[in-house]
Design an enzyme around this catalytic site. Structure first.
Site, PDB file in Angstrom:
ATOM      1  N   HIS A  28     -16.820  -5.393  -3.549  1.00 44.32           N
ATOM      2  CA  HIS A  28     -16.792  -6.623  -2.742  1.00 44.32           C
ATOM      3  C   HIS A  28     -17.745  -6.581  -1.542  1.00 44.32           C
ATOM      4  O   HIS A  28     -17.376  -6.796  -0.388  1.00 44.32           O
ATOM      5  CB  HIS A  28     -15.389  -7.105  -2.391  1.00 44.32           C
ATOM      6  CG  HIS A  28     -14.485  -6.197  -1.595  1.00 44.32           C
ATOM      7  ND1 HIS A  28     -14.879  -5.556  -0.452  1.00 44.32           N
ATOM      8  CD2 HIS A  28     -13.183  -5.879  -1.762  1.00 44.32           C
ATOM      9  CE1 HIS A  28     -13.856  -4.871   0.037  1.00 44.32           C
ATOM     10  NE2 HIS A  28     -12.823  -5.055  -0.757  1.00 44.32           N
ATOM     11  N   HIS A  82       0.216  -1.636  -2.587  1.00 42.00           N
ATOM     12  CA  HIS A  82      -0.841  -2.553  -2.104  1.00 42.00           C
ATOM     13  C   HIS A  82      -1.238  -3.466  -3.256  1.00 42.00           C
ATOM     14  O   HIS A  82      -1.501  -2.993  -4.358  1.00 42.00           O
ATOM     15  CB  HIS A  82      -2.022  -1.703  -1.623  1.00 42.00           C
ATOM     16  CG  HIS A  82      -3.210  -2.467  -1.150  1.00 42.00           C
ATOM     17  ND1 HIS A  82      -3.141  -3.715  -0.595  1.00 42.00           N
ATOM     18  CD2 HIS A  82      -4.533  -2.139  -1.144  1.00 42.00           C
ATOM     19  CE1 HIS A  82      -4.364  -4.124  -0.269  1.00 42.00           C
ATOM     20  NE2 HIS A  82      -5.215  -3.185  -0.594  1.00 42.00           N
ATOM     21  N   GLU A  84      -3.867  -5.528  -3.685  1.00 43.95           N
ATOM     22  CA  GLU A  84      -5.259  -5.889  -4.006  1.00 43.95           C
ATOM     23  C   GLU A  84      -5.540  -5.526  -5.461  1.00 43.95           C
ATOM     24  O   GLU A  84      -4.970  -4.584  -6.013  1.00 43.95           O
ATOM     25  CB  GLU A  84      -6.242  -5.190  -3.040  1.00 43.95           C
ATOM     26  CG  GLU A  84      -7.616  -5.814  -3.116  1.00 43.95           C
ATOM     27  CD  GLU A  84      -8.530  -5.473  -1.919  1.00 43.95           C
ATOM     28  OE1 GLU A  84      -8.151  -4.671  -1.067  1.00 43.95           O
ATOM     29  OE2 GLU A  84      -9.641  -6.051  -1.890  1.00 43.95           O
ATOM     30  N   ASP A  86      -7.686  -4.075  -7.205  1.00 40.54           N
ATOM     31  CA  ASP A  86      -8.088  -2.756  -7.709  1.00 40.54           C
ATOM     32  C   ASP A  86      -6.883  -1.855  -7.960  1.00 40.54           C
ATOM     33  O   ASP A  86      -7.006  -0.804  -8.590  1.00 40.54           O
ATOM     34  CB  ASP A  86      -9.111  -2.061  -6.778  1.00 40.54           C
ATOM     35  CG  ASP A  86      -8.719  -2.089  -5.309  1.00 40.54           C
ATOM     36  OD1 ASP A  86      -7.965  -2.987  -4.907  1.00 40.54           O
ATOM     37  OD2 ASP A  86      -9.188  -1.215  -4.567  1.00 40.54           O
ATOM     38  N   HIS A 147      -4.799  -2.256   4.876  1.00 43.56           N
ATOM     39  CA  HIS A 147      -5.623  -3.262   5.523  1.00 43.56           C
ATOM     40  C   HIS A 147      -5.254  -4.669   5.087  1.00 43.56           C
ATOM     41  O   HIS A 147      -5.976  -5.627   5.446  1.00 43.56           O
ATOM     42  CB  HIS A 147      -7.116  -2.983   5.242  1.00 43.56           C
ATOM     43  CG  HIS A 147      -7.514  -3.194   3.809  1.00 43.56           C
ATOM     44  ND1 HIS A 147      -8.430  -4.149   3.461  1.00 43.56           N
ATOM     45  CD2 HIS A 147      -7.108  -2.657   2.653  1.00 43.56           C
ATOM     46  CE1 HIS A 147      -8.606  -4.162   2.156  1.00 43.56           C
ATOM     47  NE2 HIS A 147      -7.818  -3.254   1.651  1.00 43.56           N
ATOM     48  N   ASP A 166      -4.743   2.637   0.332  1.00 43.84           N
ATOM     49  CA  ASP A 166      -6.145   2.697   0.767  1.00 43.84           C
ATOM     50  C   ASP A 166      -6.350   3.667   1.941  1.00 43.84           C
ATOM     51  O   ASP A 166      -7.475   4.111   2.201  1.00 43.84           O
ATOM     52  CB  ASP A 166      -6.631   1.309   1.204  1.00 43.84           C
ATOM     53  CG  ASP A 166      -6.967   0.413   0.024  1.00 43.84           C
ATOM     54  OD1 ASP A 166      -7.111   0.924  -1.091  1.00 43.84           O
ATOM     55  OD2 ASP A 166      -7.107  -0.805   0.237  1.00 43.84           O
ATOM     56  N   TYR A 194     -16.273   4.367   4.296  1.00 46.76           N
ATOM     57  CA  TYR A 194     -15.070   3.626   3.896  1.00 46.76           C
ATOM     58  C   TYR A 194     -14.364   3.053   5.128  1.00 46.76           C
ATOM     59  O   TYR A 194     -14.001   1.879   5.170  1.00 46.76           O
ATOM     60  CB  TYR A 194     -14.145   4.580   3.139  1.00 46.76           C
ATOM     61  CG  TYR A 194     -12.939   3.947   2.521  1.00 46.76           C
ATOM     62  CD1 TYR A 194     -12.968   3.454   1.223  1.00 46.76           C
ATOM     63  CD2 TYR A 194     -11.740   3.848   3.218  1.00 46.76           C
ATOM     64  CE1 TYR A 194     -11.851   2.885   0.641  1.00 46.76           C
ATOM     65  CE2 TYR A 194     -10.622   3.283   2.650  1.00 46.76           C
ATOM     66  CZ  TYR A 194     -10.684   2.805   1.358  1.00 46.76           C
ATOM     67  OH  TYR A 194      -9.573   2.231   0.790  1.00 46.76           O
ATOM     68  N   HIS A 227      -7.919   5.873  -3.417  1.00 48.39           N
ATOM     69  CA  HIS A 227      -9.339   6.049  -3.762  1.00 48.39           C
ATOM     70  C   HIS A 227      -9.785   7.428  -3.300  1.00 48.39           C
ATOM     71  O   HIS A 227      -9.452   7.836  -2.176  1.00 48.39           O
ATOM     72  CB  HIS A 227     -10.228   5.027  -3.046  1.00 48.39           C
ATOM     73  CG  HIS A 227      -9.930   3.598  -3.374  1.00 48.39           C
ATOM     74  ND1 HIS A 227     -10.251   3.010  -4.575  1.00 48.39           N
ATOM     75  CD2 HIS A 227      -9.349   2.624  -2.629  1.00 48.39           C
ATOM     76  CE1 HIS A 227      -9.878   1.737  -4.563  1.00 48.39           C
ATOM     77  NE2 HIS A 227      -9.320   1.476  -3.393  1.00 48.39           N
TER      78      HIS A 227
END
Ligand code: FEO
Length: 400
Positions: A28, A82, A84, A86, A147, A166, A194, A227
């Protein structure tokens, strides 16, 4: 179920069952030159929990890794730390395949999962609540806006392990699953990139979270992010690094960010850099058409000054600078001083626009802007050099 992909044991009761995205180069808008991983984890208690899933195209890889340890149907709970995409891209399919007793998320997570996928039966867990797996428990801590509003982390008491989603992550595709198997310099660079591109706007919350974790007094032997690598040796290393990132202390490093049409603004940028070096500063130059915005953001993370230059085109700044300035503004860097410069033909509005943008970013303008009509003469270049020297001196005073 194919048996190509295998799980990797990361602690007494936890397996990594994620996926490696070797080829992603744009996450992104953030350049991921070293790829990334989407980490999912299996916790094997008397009850079995899957922590997070992976990006949709990697579902087969994750399911195969799970199947290399247990029949996926044995999973009792799926925890979504989370929402999101991914980490939830294949959540729907995983629920269908596994048929878990419960899917758990924070209150905001449950809302986000419903909004994304129409899934309604998510069990909401509160901050501090625990889930009994029989011989061990999972405890959930909300980390709102780190986040996303839904974000939470999950602690496995028996293994003293935190699934930090994250948090403490990095985009790094590697065959090594553990940080202690990877070059420390690579870890430092990718952790900074990151943090700068994902977490920087939320730095005050990072500081609060680190304080809260310290006050909770929980033993942490392992940090397992969503990640990048797992920290099993000295997890304090990444915690301390994030603490430093969040502080954004003034330094004597300056970023000179600019673009050029016919070389005039380029010449000015190089004269400013020369002055900065003469004044004792460390300099990073980014001609933005040759640099990625996410690399500029990474350099800003440990910088004390941002000096921006643009030629005037159609009464405005050069378009690639608009891109990076909007991006940097959104990241809310702190403790920066700066100035603007640029060349022009007849109207010369670019420098004024840059000053305004810097002010909106709360960058303290510590030197009068330098403008050059057409090609900079020696007097203009001397002013540029002087600007560099003055800013270097200011940074030196601020960074002690
Ligand atoms: Fe890795 Fe915010 O998703």
């Amino acid at each position: 179920m194919n048996n190509t992909f295998k799980a990797i044991k990361i602690s007494d009761h936890v397996y990594w069952v994620g996926a490696i995205d070797w080829n992603i180069r744009d996450f992104h808008g953030y350049s991921t030159n070293r790829g990334t991983t989407y980490n999912a984890f299996l916790v094997l208690g008397e009850k079995i929990a899957l922590i997070d899933t992976v990006k949709a195209p990697f579902e087969r890889e994750m399911m195969a890794r799970i199947a290399s340890v247990i029949d996926p149907k044995r999973i009792d709970y799926i925890v979504s730390n989370h929402s999101e995409m991914d980490h939830t891209g294949c959540l729907q399919n995983t629920i269908r395949a596994v048929e878990p007793e419960k899917v758990l998320a924070s209150a905001m997570g449950a809302k986000a999962i419903e909004a994304h996928f129409g899934l309604k039966d998510i069990q909401v867990v509160k901050d501090g609540e625990s889930l009994d797996l029989g011989d061990m428990s999972l405890t959930f801590l909300e980390t709102r806006m780190l986040h996303w509003p839904d974000s939470m982390i999950t602690y496995v008491d028996i293994d003293k392990l935190i699934f930090s989603q994250d948090g403490f992550g990095m985009h790094l595709a590697t065959g090594a699953r553990f940080a202690d198997e990877i070059d420390k310099n690579i870890l430092r660079v990718e952790a900074a990139k990151y943090y700068a591109n994902i977490l920087l706007p939320f730095s005050p919350l990072v500081t609060k979270l680190l304080k809260r974790i310290g006050e909770l007094g929980i033993d942490i032997d392992i940090i397992a992010p969503d990640h990048g690598p797992v920290y099993r040796e000295n997890p304090g290393w990444i915690i301390d690094l994030w603490g430093k990132f969040a502080e954004q202390r003034p330094t004597n490093k300056a970023v000179v960010l600019y673009d050029t049409m016919w070389g005039s603004t380029d010449l000015m940028a190089r004269a400013i850099a020369d002055g900065l070096i003469a004044g004792g500063a460390t300099v990073k130059i980014h001609r933005i058409r040759d640099s990625h915005r996410s690399d500029v953001a990474t350099d800003i993370l440990d910088s004390g000054a941002l000096i921006v230059g643009s030629p005037t085109i159609n009464n405005n700044i050069f378009p690639p600078l608009a891109d990076v300035m909007i991006y940097l503004k959104g990241l809310k860097p702190k403790n920066l001083i700066g100035a603007a410069f640029g060349s022009y033909g007849w109207s010369g509005e670019a420098v004024g626009h840059l000053e305004k943008m810097l002010e909106e970013m709360k960058v303290e303008l510590v030197h009068e802007s330098v403008k050059s009509q057409y090609v900079p003469d020696d007097a203009v270049l001397s002013k540029c050099r002087e600007m560099g020297i003055v800013i270097a001196e200011r940074m030196r005073k601020l960074s002690v």
